[in-house]
Each structure stands twice: as C-alpha cells, then as structure tokens.
Design an enzyme around this catalytic site. Structure first.
Site, short mmCIF file in Angstrom:
data_model
loop_
_atom_site.label_atom_id
_atom_site.label_comp_id
_atom_site.label_asym_id
_atom_site.label_seq_id
_atom_site.Cartn_x
_atom_site.Cartn_y
_atom_site.Cartn_z
CB SER A 57 -0.94 -0.01 1.20
OG SER A 57 -1.87 -1.07 1.06
CB VAL A 80 -5.96 -4.77 2.62
CG1 VAL A 80 -5.08 -5.91 2.15
CG2 VAL A 80 -6.53 -5.06 3.99
N GLY A 85 1.32 -5.19 15.78
CA GLY A 85 1.73 -4.82 17.12
C GLY A 85 2.69 -3.64 17.18
CG HIS A 88 4.73 -1.13 9.43
ND1 HIS A 88 5.78 -0.62 8.71
CD2 HIS A 88 3.98 -1.86 8.57
CE1 HIS A 88 5.67 -1.01 7.46
NE2 HIS A 88 4.59 -1.76 7.34
CG PHE A 113 -9.18 6.11 -0.23
CD1 PHE A 113 -7.84 6.40 -0.26
CD2 PHE A 113 -9.72 5.59 0.93
CE1 PHE A 113 -7.03 6.19 0.85
CE2 PHE A 113 -8.93 5.37 2.05
CZ PHE A 113 -7.58 5.67 2.01
#
Length: 155
Positions: A57, A80, A85, A88, A113
């Site tokens: 992405s 997507v 965790g 990022h 979008f």
C-alpha cells in the site's frame, strides 16, 4: 456498519481510461477488491482498463501518480493494511492516504480510494466484496472514481 447510507447511482463511464493500482499483500482480500473494481467498471461501460500491481500500500501513490500523468482519466487505488503490534500500521496508512490525496489534487485526476485500513483480517474480509462480505470497497472505489470524472466534466 460504515456502508449504511451509501449512495446508489449509475454513471456512464463509456470512453474513459481507468487504471487500477493494486497492492499485493493479503491475496484473498485483494482478489475480492480487484473483482469488485473490475465489475463496477464494466457496469459503468468502462472498457479501457489497465491494472498495475505494486508490492504494498505504501507504493500505491507513486503508481497512481504515474497513471494520472500518463493518460488515465481516473485511478482506482486498492490495498489493505491490517493493524499489527507496532506503529508501522499508522505510518503506512497515513502515508498512503496522504499520498493518494496529493495525487488527486496535484494531477486533477480522480483517485478512487479503496485502501482498507483494518484492525484485523475479519474486518478486511467483510469489506472485500467476497461471498459473505457485507461491503464491496473495490466496487465502491471504482464507482467513486468514475462518478467524479463525470461530475468534474460538468464544472
């Protein structure tokens, strides 16, 4: 559900040149998004469709920019990002979103979008336009891109 209140309209995209730029991560979700975008473009009468796959992405804006500057009347950006965790997720989502907005504003070419930013895979699958999904964000992004081209022609 975020799809509540979504507009229903059909616009004629005959003669438009549309480029779909799609990330490669999360194959099942991306397959659904791509199928939805292709279907929506076909329903709008768009036959000149190019597809470009990029690694992720983060790379969507540069591919969208290239398409916008090389003859696309509209770009459909599909990707997507699923929260993990680390921070990022936040960096990729912000960069891709801002980058796609910049492409549209700087080029004047509408960018649909279709970047899913989800907390987990279940949310992504529910928006991917697959059997059992509640939403089809690939189709929605393509419809928005075509509808915006048509709207801009009226200005």
């Amino acid at each position: 559900m975020s799809g509540t209140g979504a507009p229903t309209s059909h616009v004629d995209g005959t003669g438009l040149r549309v480029t779909i730029v799609a990330a490669s991560w999360h194959t099942v979700v991306m397959d659904g998004l791509l199928a939805g975008a292709r279907r929506a473009l076909a329903e709008a009468g768009v036959t000149d469709v190019r597809e470009v796959r990029v690694p992720g992405s983060f790379e969507l804006p540069v591919a969208a920019s290239r398409a916008a500057h090389h003859g696309a009347d509209a770009v459909v950006a599909l990707g997507v990002v699923i929260r993990g965790g680390t921070p990022h997720f936040d960096y990729i989502c912000a960069a891709a979103t801002q980058g796609l907005s910049d492409v549209a504003l700087r080029s004047g070419v509408p960018v649909g979008f279709g970047l899913l930013t989800c907390d987990d895979e279940a949310q992504a699958l529910d928006r991917a336009g697959l059997p059992g999904s509640h939403e089809d964000k690939g189709a929605e992004a393509a419809q928005a891109a075509v509808a915006t081209v048509v709207a801009l022609r009226g200005i």
